[in-house]
Design a protein around this motif. Structure first.
Motif, PDB file in Angstrom:
ATOM      1  N   VAL A  91      -7.950  -0.024  -1.781  1.00  0.00           N
ATOM      2  CA  VAL A  91      -6.690  -0.492  -1.159  1.00  0.00           C
ATOM      3  C   VAL A  91      -6.145   0.409  -0.122  1.00  0.00           C
ATOM      4  O   VAL A  91      -6.172   1.798  -0.334  1.00  0.00           O
ATOM      5  CB  VAL A  91      -5.577  -0.660  -2.288  1.00  0.00           C
ATOM      6  N   SER A  92      -5.412  -0.194   1.104  1.00  0.00           N
ATOM      7  CA  SER A  92      -4.882   0.845   2.013  1.00  0.00           C
ATOM      8  C   SER A  92      -3.446   1.410   1.713  1.00  0.00           C
ATOM      9  O   SER A  92      -3.001   0.792   0.618  1.00  0.00           O
ATOM     10  CB  SER A  92      -4.866   0.026   3.300  1.00  0.00           C
ATOM     11  N   ASP A  94      -1.149   0.701   3.697  1.00  0.00           N
ATOM     12  CA  ASP A  94      -0.200   0.170   4.471  1.00  0.00           C
ATOM     13  C   ASP A  94       0.802  -0.787   3.529  1.00  0.00           C
ATOM     14  O   ASP A  94       0.462  -1.760   3.025  1.00  0.00           O
ATOM     15  CB  ASP A  94      -0.631  -0.813   5.511  1.00  0.00           C
ATOM     16  N   SER A  96       2.918  -2.819   4.183  1.00  0.00           N
ATOM     17  CA  SER A  96       3.081  -4.479   4.828  1.00  0.00           C
ATOM     18  C   SER A  96       1.877  -5.085   4.591  1.00  0.00           C
ATOM     19  O   SER A  96       1.882  -6.397   4.880  1.00  0.00           O
ATOM     20  CB  SER A  96       3.650  -4.247   5.851  1.00  0.00           C
ATOM     21  N   SER A  97       0.670  -4.634   3.981  1.00  0.00           N
ATOM     22  CA  SER A  97      -0.431  -5.487   4.044  1.00  0.00           C
ATOM     23  C   SER A  97      -0.252  -6.490   2.842  1.00  0.00           C
ATOM     24  O   SER A  97       0.610  -6.540   2.088  1.00  0.00           O
ATOM     25  CB  SER A  97      -1.561  -4.687   3.296  1.00  0.00           C
ATOM     26  N   ALA A  98      -1.172  -7.615   3.054  1.00  0.00           N
ATOM     27  CA  ALA A  98      -1.025  -8.789   1.931  1.00  0.00           C
ATOM     28  C   ALA A  98      -1.120  -8.319   0.454  1.00  0.00           C
ATOM     29  O   ALA A  98      -0.639  -8.888  -0.379  1.00  0.00           O
ATOM     30  CB  ALA A  98      -1.911  -9.671   2.441  1.00  0.00           C
ATOM     31  N   CYS A 100      -0.894  -5.374  -0.580  1.00  0.00           N
ATOM     32  CA  CYS A 100       0.343  -4.384  -1.308  1.00  0.00           C
ATOM     33  C   CYS A 100       1.649  -5.325  -1.473  1.00  0.00           C
ATOM     34  O   CYS A 100       2.247  -5.281  -2.579  1.00  0.00           O
ATOM     35  CB  CYS A 100       0.707  -3.370  -0.184  1.00  0.00           C
ATOM     36  N   THR A 101       1.892  -6.406  -0.547  1.00  0.00           N
ATOM     37  CA  THR A 101       2.941  -7.366  -1.003  1.00  0.00           C
ATOM     38  C   THR A 101       2.580  -7.930  -2.236  1.00  0.00           C
ATOM     39  O   THR A 101       3.467  -8.289  -2.880  1.00  0.00           O
ATOM     40  CB  THR A 101       3.070  -8.523   0.236  1.00  0.00           C
ATOM     41  N   ALA A 195      -6.297 -11.627   0.053  1.00  0.00           N
ATOM     42  CA  ALA A 195      -5.374 -10.535   0.046  1.00  0.00           C
ATOM     43  C   ALA A 195      -6.090  -9.253   0.268  1.00  0.00           C
ATOM     44  O   ALA A 195      -5.763  -8.418   1.177  1.00  0.00           O
ATOM     45  CB  ALA A 195      -4.279 -10.358  -1.078  1.00  0.00           C
ATOM     46  N   ALA A 198      -8.269  -9.031   3.442  1.00  0.00           N
ATOM     47  CA  ALA A 198      -7.240  -8.810   4.745  1.00  0.00           C
ATOM     48  C   ALA A 198      -6.772  -7.383   4.714  1.00  0.00           C
ATOM     49  O   ALA A 198      -6.584  -7.041   6.070  1.00  0.00           O
ATOM     50  CB  ALA A 198      -6.145  -9.739   4.495  1.00  0.00           C
ATOM     51  N   ASP A 199      -6.995  -6.553   3.724  1.00  0.00           N
ATOM     52  CA  ASP A 199      -6.638  -5.082   3.801  1.00  0.00           C
ATOM     53  C   ASP A 199      -7.877  -4.215   3.820  1.00  0.00           C
ATOM     54  O   ASP A 199      -7.728  -2.975   3.625  1.00  0.00           O
ATOM     55  CB  ASP A 199      -5.830  -5.032   2.442  1.00  0.00           C
TER      56      ASP A 199
END
Ligand code: AMP
Ligand code: ZN
Ligand code: FE
Ligand code: FE
Length: 309
Positions: A91-92, A94, A96-98, A100-101, A195, A198-199
């Motif tokens: 997991v990054s 970031d 705002s990544s999908a 993490c959201t 999700a 995308a990350d």
């Protein structure tokens, strides 16, 4: 050809499934990093439920000891009406990544569920159970994921002698058939996998036999039954974007692990594994070795890494 007796190298091992005090484990992320080094692991993933909060502390502890740290989390998905745990790795950071959201949404929903659970327990007469009392079981901090294991510990402490065991608290109150069961929001495995992709992360089906066969008596859990139930599930979830499946797991027998590895390969999934260490909340398990014989080879991590989008 000369035999190299005694020189058989037992390759490096890893553990891709551990919980800390940031969710429902009882050891801090730093302690788990130390346990990983003590166990001689070359790599380890922290996979707290719905949260990445412990990773920085964990990664620092791992880096100081030369252990590779993998940033992960365990998400409760819903698959064909069944709660199905999916591990994500790489997991990054970031926010705002999908992915993490999604984790933040699930974490927020957990807070909502916990408030409803307290209210329901009060209705049932367990009015000593408050969120503060439950938090005490998680070390008293405001952060981290509060889970049903913390509720069970609080009930056990506040109502001594009322239940015979923790299991009885789940059966009577907190489990799916219990009087205080409140459903959490759930995403599908496909949504979690999308999700993650995308990350730049990957998803892995956790403890498939516990998820699928938990209601089956042990003497009916034959290899044929396992294959008949798991093979179609894996091929369907692989189509949904799943990348791996947990084959090495403390409650999988040796023949079951071998079978799962074959089924993984037939569905194009990476065979992975881990201990599901929770400290004192799941007694009898150790980081790395599980109940003693777990050995997850470290090339699993390379295979997972190779499947990152
Ligand atoms: P939560 O994520 O807060 O809903 O809690 C899930 C955790 O509660 C699981 O990882 C298990 O450790 C525990 N749990 C859930 N259902 C049961 C059950 N029927 N019996 C024992 N432990 C359970
Ligand atoms: Zn857990
Ligand atoms: Fe799980
Ligand atoms: Fe777990």
């Amino acid at each position: 050809m000369r035999r190299r007796a005694g020189s058989v190298r037992s390759g490096a091992v890893i553990d891709l499934h551990c919980h800390s005090t940031c969710s429902d484990g009882t050891d801090s992320p730093a302690t788990i990093a130390r346990l990983a080094a003590d166990a001689g692991l070359s790599g380890i993933a922290l996979t707290d439920h719905d949260t990445l909060e412990g990773f920085d502390e964990f990664a620092a502890g791992c880096a100081a000891r030369g252990v590779r740290a993998v940033r992960g989390a365990e998400i409760s998905c819903l698959d064909e009406g069944r709660s199905t745990h999916v591990l994500c790795y790489f997991v990054s950071d970031d926010p705002s990544s999908a992915l993490c959201t999604l984790l933040a949404t699930l974490h927020g929903d957990r807070d909502r569920r916990n408030e409803l659970l307290v209210a329901r327990l009060h209705e049932l007469g367990y009015d000593r159970v408050t969120l503060d009392e439950v938090r005490r079981e998680a070390g008293g901090t405001e952060e981290g994921s509060l889970g049903r294991p913390h509720f069970a510990s609080a009930i056990d402490r506040l109502y001594p002698g009322r239940f015979e065991s923790r299991q009885a608290i789940f059966d009577g109150l907190l489990g799916t058939g219990g009087g205080a069961y409140i459903q959490k929001a759930r995403v599908s495995v496909a949504e979690a996998s999308a999700a993650a992709a995308a990350d730049g992360a990957v998803t892995v089906l956790a403890h498939p036999l516990i998820t699928v066969l938990s209601s089956l008596p042990d003497d009916q859990r034959t290899l044929d039954v396992v294959e008949a139930r798991i093979a179609p599930l894996l091929s369907r979830l692989a189509d949904d974007g799943l990348v791996g499946v947990e084959c090495w797991y403390p409650r999988h027998g040796e023949a079951e692990t071998e079978l799962l590895r074959r089924l993984a390969s037939e569905s194009g999934l990476v065979a992975t594994g881990g201990s599901d260490y929770h400290g004192a909340n799941k007694p009898g398990l150790s980081v790395g070795t599980g109940t003693g014989s777990l050995r997850v080879p470290d090339d699993v991590l390379d295979a997972l890494e190779a499947r990152r989008p």
